[in-house]
Enzyme design. Structure first.
Site, PDB file in Angstrom:
ATOM      1  N   ASP A 450       0.758  -1.257   0.000  1.00 20.34           N
ATOM      2  CA  ASP A 450       0.000   0.000   0.000  1.00 20.34           C
ATOM      3  C   ASP A 450       0.790   1.309   0.000  1.00 20.34           C
ATOM      4  O   ASP A 450       1.055   1.891  -1.024  1.00 20.34           O
ATOM      5  CB  ASP A 450      -0.989  -0.011   1.185  1.00 20.34           C
ATOM      6  CG  ASP A 450      -2.006  -1.142   1.073  1.00 20.34           C
ATOM      7  OD1 ASP A 450      -1.743  -2.091   0.312  1.00 20.34           O
ATOM      8  OD2 ASP A 450      -3.058  -1.075   1.730  1.00 20.34           O
ATOM      9  N   GLU A 684      -3.045  -7.923  12.778  1.00 20.07           N
ATOM     10  CA  GLU A 684      -2.683  -7.626  11.390  1.00 20.07           C
ATOM     11  C   GLU A 684      -1.205  -7.256  11.255  1.00 20.07           C
ATOM     12  O   GLU A 684      -0.535  -7.630  10.312  1.00 20.07           O
ATOM     13  CB  GLU A 684      -3.562  -6.463  10.896  1.00 20.07           C
ATOM     14  CG  GLU A 684      -3.385  -6.131   9.432  1.00 20.07           C
ATOM     15  CD  GLU A 684      -4.269  -4.960   8.996  1.00 20.07           C
ATOM     16  OE1 GLU A 684      -4.761  -4.221   9.877  1.00 20.07           O
ATOM     17  OE2 GLU A 684      -4.444  -4.778   7.783  1.00 20.07           O
TER      18      GLU A 684
HETATM   19  C1  6A9 Z   1     -10.797  -1.878   3.228  1.00 19.79           C
HETATM   20  C2  6A9 Z   1     -12.427  -1.657   5.059  1.00 19.79           C
HETATM   21  C3  6A9 Z   1     -14.775  -2.908   7.549  1.00 19.79           C
HETATM   22  C4  6A9 Z   1      -4.173  -4.404   3.386  1.00 19.79           C
HETATM   23  O1  6A9 Z   1      -5.082  -8.376   4.136  1.00 19.79           O
HETATM   24  C5  6A9 Z   1      -5.759  -7.793   3.089  1.00 19.79           C
HETATM   25  C6  6A9 Z   1      -5.030  -6.557   2.593  1.00 19.79           C
HETATM   26  C7  6A9 Z   1      -3.630  -6.923   2.125  1.00 19.79           C
HETATM   27  O2  6A9 Z   1      -3.698  -7.665   0.946  1.00 19.79           O
HETATM   28  C8  6A9 Z   1      -2.773  -5.722   1.865  1.00 19.79           C
HETATM   29  O3  6A9 Z   1      -1.462  -6.144   1.594  1.00 19.79           O
HETATM   30  N1  6A9 Z   1      -5.019  -5.543   3.654  1.00 19.79           N
HETATM   31  C9  6A9 Z   1      -2.757  -4.792   3.063  1.00 19.79           C
HETATM   32  O4  6A9 Z   1      -1.964  -3.678   2.796  1.00 19.79           O
HETATM   33  C10 6A9 Z   1      -6.382  -5.120   4.038  1.00 19.79           C
HETATM   34  C11 6A9 Z   1      -7.079  -4.389   2.912  1.00 19.79           C
HETATM   35  C12 6A9 Z   1      -8.477  -4.013   3.177  1.00 19.79           C
HETATM   36  C13 6A9 Z   1      -9.014  -3.133   2.074  1.00 19.79           C
HETATM   37  C14 6A9 Z   1     -10.469  -2.867   2.170  1.00 19.79           C
HETATM   38  C15 6A9 Z   1     -12.219  -1.980   3.610  1.00 19.79           C
HETATM   39  C16 6A9 Z   1     -13.528  -2.505   5.599  1.00 19.79           C
HETATM   40  O5  6A9 Z   1     -13.809  -2.136   6.915  1.00 19.79           O
END
Ligand code: 6A9
Length: 714
Positions: A450, A684
């Protein structure tokens, strides 16, 4: 669902919500197939939910659930709880309630997938299975707009006009489902779902069992309840313990029983969090004006987080399957096949899978659209590499790979054409943030990292080091696969050799002045966020001013150069093991990793060096640092794995990598375990200054790779 009958208002618990603030919940044991044991610690009570499945017939067989609830403090005779069990159709199928007095005793029904079935809600008992004196029953029969509105439907039908009056005890009012009033806005939506709900209200401690019996299961040996259920459960638990030790050897390696339970919970949560999703993505194509719904399809996948991200993410899945492929290679093969079946005609797989209303209800609108030029690291190649190494590759495995191969070829080709960089053998993530005024550094969501700092001014001149290394890995695995299947392999082999040629790698990505591997692009280090000055008109009262907001200022114009951002990206040639063991660059990477000024912390490697200009910097007013310092477990797993690899190869750094391997592994395991004990969860990411879990929880996606670190499985 459950409900504590204590407060003046009814606080219904249903789906995993971080805002419920539960002290802890998760699967303690789960084998992915036959059974699971889950503990839920709520305020005032603990629930244990067990299930067992029994194969038979043509529709997946039978299953039983057992829910046991205890009050938090022993001798608390006054706590009342309601357990609510529901059955709901999802667009098709029929249900018939069977009610005796006010008690919903069972539901019979049919659906396309399940055929005929019978679901029984058995009489509650004490925690050890003896008959219980008194309980109150309520039920609800309602049409709902869809599964994503079930919580609202139940909440809106609750009333506290009911009275619980156990003989000899005081009469107490309690909340229960009553008549159902349509939800606001509902008349517009045709009912999608028939809902039948059984509510039992009783004193703690207690136990309730529910059985699902499949109509095509002809000669079942007897119902899976009571003592029979206990026996089956015990048998599965014992088998799990044996298999866990055979697979991961944690007892043999000297981990304490508590540490082993922690590892079992980590694996079990990844398995227990898996879901079978069905529906379509909504895609914004570069060639069309309007978003398109893609064709409907299924996805069987693990998820990063049951509470916050309960859906499939492409690059997360590769990490998930690194763990699951050790536990159950056949399960991993199924999941990988599902993902590859989501590919469109161009060879693209959407990064985030938001397939139905239930999934969409959890995602802010701006994140729902998937863009067909957006990549995500092809980590499924890591799993394939691992699966190819498994001993005992027979005809089944080979024919699986043969079926997979055309899709893999197309997928690889998609990356190799749409994400090419400005020079041969370079690569560039498409789809970076375009609005350079708003962000300290425009994000690169597609990379998975990100807000990790990249060139300050996105441009076609960029070359991204991490993507190049992913492509080297992908090329190597494709070559290996092609060779195994007797398919043309020369081009893959050539790519793999070119991309892991250390001289070419240095030419394109070694930043001499910075002494590190780096991205290259149109970049200025001298950027900052400043408060925009707001002109104040004469006589304008202060409180009417628009809130000042931050904008980016560029103090020195950008130019083509290497990007100074020491962190996970700089480590990639090491993380994906492209460096020769005698490369002097390996020496500098190890130095940077071990430096406490830079990447080393007592809790793991930080994502961005403390000396890096954007270390722990906000990207906007509302966008706190994410991949700019905190410790992420997927990358740390790759680091530990790479150290283990280099420690096994002769070379000038062999000793040093062996020492670092021990230290980093020990730090990560100790901190994840400590945080789990202290907070009840895996997280996380982890703070590089305190080690504390951060971001969302429970996050038993790639954080569960701690099991492989404990087991030393790389
Ligand atoms: C947001 C919010 C209820 C961010 O683990 C999933 C991903 C990874 O692939 C990525 O590398 N996460 C990491 O930087 C989470 C991404 C969530 C995006 C959607 C929605 C919902 O709130």
């Amino acid at each position: 669902m459950w409900l504590r009958q204590a407060a003046a208002e009814a606080r219904l618990r249903h789906t995993c919500e971080q805002s419920d603030g539960l002290p802890g919940y998760g699967w303690l044991l789960h084998d992915g197939l036959h059974f699971g044991v889950q503990e839920i610690r709520d305020h005032g009570l603990t629930l244990r939910t067990d299930f067992v499945k029994r194969p038979g017939g043509e529709h997946g067989g039978d299953w039983s659930w057992r829910v046991t609830a205890w009050p938090e403090s022993v001798g608390d005779q006054t706590s009342l709880i309601s357990l609510l069990f529901y059955v709901a159709t999802d667009g098709q199928g029929t249900l018939q309630p069977h009610v005796e007095n006010t008690r919903l005793v069972s539901v019979t029904g049919t659906s396309e997938e399940l055929g005929h079935f019978n679901i029984s809600f058995h009489k509650p008992t004490t925690e050890s299975g003896e008959a219980l004196g008194y309980a109150s029953y309520n039920h609800l029969d309602a049409k709902s707009p869809g599964l994503h509105r079930l919580t609202d439907v139940v909440k809106s039908s609750l009333s506290n006009r009911f009275v619980y009056a156990a003989p000899g005890g005081p009469s107490r009012r309690y909340f229960a489902v009553d008549t159902y009033r349509a939800l606001p806005g509902e008349p517009d939506q045709a009912p999608q779902s028939h809902l039948l709900l059984h509510q039992v209200t009783l004193a703690l401690p207690c136990r309730v069992e529910v059985t699902f019996e499949s109509g095509s299961f002809a000669d079942r040996p007897g119902s899976l309840v009571g003592a029979v259920l206990s026996e089956e459960l015990a048998r599965h638990m014992a088998a799990f313990e044996r298999r866990f030790e055979e697979t991961f050897s944690l007892a043999r390696k000297g981990f304490s029983p508590q540490q082993q339970s922690f590892a079992k919970a980590a694996l079990s949560n990844m398995l227990g969090g898996m879901g079978y999703f069905h529906g379509h993505s909504i895609v914004q194509s570069a060639h069309s004006q309007h978003p398109l719904p893609y064709p409907e399809g299924p996805l069987f996948t693990a998820v990063p987080s049951r509470s916050f991200f309960p859906r499939g993410f492409l690059w997360d899945e590769g990490f998930h399957q690194l763990l699951l492929a050790r536990w159950d290679p056949a399960l991993s093969r199924e999941v990988i096949a599902h993902w590859l079946d989501l590919m469109n005609v161009e060879g693209w797989i959407p990064r985030e899978q938001i397939l139905d209303d239930e999934a969409r209800a959890k995602v802010p609108p701006e994140f729902i659209l998937q863009h067909n030029e957006a990549a995500n690291p092809p980590t499924l190649f890591l799993v394939l590499q691992q699966l190819l190494r498994e001993p005992g590759q027979g005809p089944t495995e080979l024919s699986y790979l043969r079926r997979l191969f055309p899709r893999l070829r197309t997928w690889y080709e998609w990356y190799n054409t749409t994400q090419v960089g400005p020079l041969p053998y370079t690569f560039r993530w498409r789809g970076r943030d375009q609005d350079t005024d708003l962000f300290l550094n425009p994000k690169t969501l597609t990379s998975g990292l990100d807000d990790y700092p990249r060139a300050s001014h996105p441009s076609p001149a960029e070359r991204h080091l991490d993507l190049r290394c992913w492509m080297a890995l992908a090329s190597g695995v494709m070559a290996q696969l092609a060779e195994r299947l007797g398919e043309p392999a020369a081009e893959y082999r050539h790519m793999q050799q070119a991309l892991s040629d250390n001289a070419l790698l240095e030419e394109q990505h070694w930043a001499k002045q910075l002494s590190m591997f780096a991205d290259y692009g149109n970049h200025s280090q001298a950027v900052g966020l400043e408060r925009q000055k707001v002109a104040v008109g004469p006589g304008q009262p202060h409180h009417q001013l628009p809130a000042p907001h931050l904008v980016r200022v560029v103090r020195k114009p950008p130019k083509l150069q290497f990007v100074g951002a020491l962190g996970y990206v700089s480590l990639f040639p090491f993380l994906l093991q492209l460096l020769r063991p005698d490369s002097p660059r390996l020496g500098s990477i190890l130095g940077d990793m071990r430096s406490e000024e830079k990447l080393w912390s007592p809790y793991g490697l930080r994502s961005l060096a403390r000396t890096s200009p954007l270390y722990m910097k906000h990207n906007t007013e509302h966008d706190p640092p994410y991949w700019r310092g905190p410790i992420w477990i997927n990358m740390n797993y790759l680091a530990v794995r790479a150290l283990h690899h280099y420690a096994s190869l002769e070379g000038p750094y062999q000793q040093q990598t062996a020492v670092l391997y021990q230290e980093l592994r020990a730090n990560l395991i100790a901190n994840l375990y400590r945080q789990y004990v202290a907070s009840g969860y895996l997280w996380e990411q982890y703070s590089d200054t305190t080690g504390q879990g951060q971001g969302c929880y429970p996050f038993t996606g790639w954080s569960a790779l701690v099991v492989l670190m404990m087991a030393e499985e790389y």
